[in-house]
Design a protein around this motif. Structure first.
Motif, PDB file in Angstrom:
ATOM      1  N   PHE A 155       0.858  -1.122   0.058  1.00 43.43           N
ATOM      2  CA  PHE A 155      -0.024  -0.068   0.168  1.00 43.43           C
ATOM      3  C   PHE A 155       0.889   1.310  -0.006  1.00 43.43           C
ATOM      4  N   ARG A 156       1.781   1.176   0.766  1.00 43.54           N
ATOM      5  CA  ARG A 156       2.682   2.268   0.845  1.00 43.54           C
ATOM      6  C   ARG A 156       3.542   2.642  -0.552  1.00 43.54           C
ATOM      7  N   LEU A 157       3.985   1.523  -1.176  1.00 37.19           N
ATOM      8  CA  LEU A 157       4.626   1.800  -2.599  1.00 37.19           C
ATOM      9  C   LEU A 157       3.512   2.367  -3.548  1.00 37.19           C
ATOM     10  N   SER A 158       2.204   1.815  -3.549  1.00 34.26           N
ATOM     11  CA  SER A 158       1.396   2.260  -4.295  1.00 34.26           C
ATOM     12  C   SER A 158       0.905   3.857  -4.087  1.00 34.26           C
ATOM     13  N   ARG A 159       1.026   4.326  -2.711  1.00 39.11           N
ATOM     14  CA  ARG A 159       0.863   5.849  -2.698  1.00 39.11           C
ATOM     15  C   ARG A 159       2.219   6.547  -2.986  1.00 39.11           C
ATOM     16  N   ALA A 160       3.265   5.812  -2.791  1.00 36.06           N
ATOM     17  CA  ALA A 160       4.555   6.634  -3.140  1.00 36.06           C
ATOM     18  C   ALA A 160       4.817   6.846  -4.652  1.00 36.06           C
ATOM     19  N   TYR A 161       4.227   5.929  -5.602  1.00 38.50           N
ATOM     20  CA  TYR A 161       4.129   5.888  -6.798  1.00 38.50           C
ATOM     21  C   TYR A 161       2.881   5.811  -7.482  1.00 38.50           C
ATOM     22  N   PRO A 162       2.020   6.991  -7.234  1.00 36.95           N
ATOM     23  CA  PRO A 162       0.694   6.916  -7.969  1.00 36.95           C
ATOM     24  C   PRO A 162       0.457   6.732  -9.128  1.00 36.95           C
ATOM     25  N   GLN A 163      -0.437   5.990  -9.740  1.00 35.20           N
ATOM     26  CA  GLN A 163      -1.025   5.884 -10.913  1.00 35.20           C
ATOM     27  C   GLN A 163      -1.922   7.013 -11.511  1.00 35.20           C
ATOM     28  N   ASP A 164      -1.389   7.402 -12.751  1.00 36.01           N
ATOM     29  CA  ASP A 164      -2.323   8.550 -13.372  1.00 36.01           C
ATOM     30  C   ASP A 164      -2.995   7.782 -14.469  1.00 36.01           C
ATOM     31  N   PRO A 165      -4.450   7.385 -14.140  1.00 35.43           N
ATOM     32  CA  PRO A 165      -5.361   6.835 -15.111  1.00 35.43           C
ATOM     33  C   PRO A 165      -5.334   7.522 -16.456  1.00 35.43           C
ATOM     34  N   LEU A 166      -5.013   8.766 -16.609  1.00 32.81           N
ATOM     35  CA  LEU A 166      -5.223   9.549 -17.894  1.00 32.81           C
ATOM     36  C   LEU A 166      -3.815   9.744 -18.520  1.00 32.81           C
ATOM     37  N   ASP A 167      -2.980   8.911 -18.008  1.00 32.06           N
ATOM     38  CA  ASP A 167      -1.298   8.960 -18.413  1.00 32.06           C
ATOM     39  C   ASP A 167      -1.425   8.790 -20.012  1.00 32.06           C
ATOM     40  N   ALA A 168      -2.225   7.513 -20.461  1.00 33.15           N
ATOM     41  CA  ALA A 168      -1.876   7.217 -21.679  1.00 33.15           C
ATOM     42  C   ALA A 168      -2.729   8.348 -22.510  1.00 33.15           C
ATOM     43  N   LEU A 169      -3.700   8.840 -22.316  1.00 33.67           N
ATOM     44  CA  LEU A 169      -4.358   9.965 -22.979  1.00 33.67           C
ATOM     45  C   LEU A 169      -3.568  11.158 -23.185  1.00 33.67           C
ATOM     46  N   ALA A 170      -2.933  11.287 -22.023  1.00 33.85           N
ATOM     47  CA  ALA A 170      -2.099  12.614 -21.814  1.00 33.85           C
ATOM     48  C   ALA A 170      -0.873  12.777 -22.676  1.00 33.85           C
ATOM     49  N   THR A 171      -0.487  11.666 -23.195  1.00 32.09           N
ATOM     50  CA  THR A 171       0.699  11.928 -23.949  1.00 32.09           C
ATOM     51  C   THR A 171       0.543  11.583 -25.427  1.00 32.09           C
ATOM     52  N   PRO A 172       0.651  12.408 -26.136  1.00 33.05           N
ATOM     53  CA  PRO A 172       0.377  12.307 -27.540  1.00 33.05           C
ATOM     54  C   PRO A 172       1.245  11.716 -28.524  1.00 33.05           C
ATOM     55  N   VAL A 173       0.948  10.890 -29.414  1.00 33.96           N
ATOM     56  CA  VAL A 173       2.057  10.052 -30.049  1.00 33.96           C
ATOM     57  C   VAL A 173       2.905  10.773 -30.599  1.00 33.96           C
ATOM     58  N   ASN A 174       2.823  11.948 -31.464  1.00 35.26           N
ATOM     59  CA  ASN A 174       3.835  12.908 -31.881  1.00 35.26           C
ATOM     60  C   ASN A 174       3.408  14.275 -31.389  1.00 35.26           C
ATOM     61  N   PRO A 175       4.353  14.499 -30.400  1.00 36.63           N
ATOM     62  CA  PRO A 175       4.290  15.704 -29.214  1.00 36.63           C
ATOM     63  C   PRO A 175       4.563  16.966 -30.350  1.00 36.63           C
ATOM     64  N   GLY A 176       5.129  16.885 -31.288  1.00 38.37           N
ATOM     65  CA  GLY A 176       5.527  17.903 -32.110  1.00 38.37           C
ATOM     66  C   GLY A 176       4.225  18.484 -32.731  1.00 38.37           C
TER      67      GLY A 176
END
Length: 149
Positions: free
Chosen positions: A119-140
């Protein structure tokens, strides 16, 4: 053959490494648990057969549970930490129970230490559920290259 590309090499190592590391951690935990259980219970020392049976059960269980927990709840945590830290705290819980000789502590401390550290590790490294959507395929594409005054 895409399966042999370098991109898939990491995935292959993870598919092999996580169950193997989990099984090894389960074996180490079973040895500590067997020793502490014999001390707390006031039983004679464990035989090689006791160690082998416990190692087989805990190693097999950890080989299944460790990858499942690592992929689902601890995705961002470094892999060595998902194995070493919970194991160390669970073994420390076994040691404290053996030193005190308390059967209640023997039943409570190792699993609470293991789950508490996960539980401590999961809190220390939280997951962002929108991570896959927030990073564009081509940031340029989304970058404005014009200078603003």
């Amino acid at each position: 053959m895409a399966f042999f590309s370098p991109y898939f090499a990491t995935r292959r190592w993870l598919r092999i490494g996580l169950p193997v590391a989990g099984a090894a951690a389960g074996v180490v935990f079973s040895i500590a648990l067997t020793i502490a259980g014999k001390i707390v219970g006031g039983a004679p020392p464990a035989t090689l057969q006791n160690y082998a049976i416990n190692a087989a059960w805990f190693g097999g269980l950890a080989a299944i549970v460790s990858p499942t927990v690592s992929w689902s709840a601890l995705r961002r945590v470094p892999l060595w930490r998902t194995v070493v830290e919970p194991l160390a705290l669970a073994v420390a819980g076994c040691g404290i129970a053996a030193i005190t000789g308390s059967a209640i502590l023997f039943l409570i401390l190792p699993p609470v230490a293991l789950v508490g550290d996960l539980f401590r590790l999961s809190r220390a490294y939280p997951q962002d559920p929108l991570d896959a959507l927030a990073t564009p395929v081509n940031p340029g594409i989304l970058t404005d290259h014009t200078s603003k005054p």
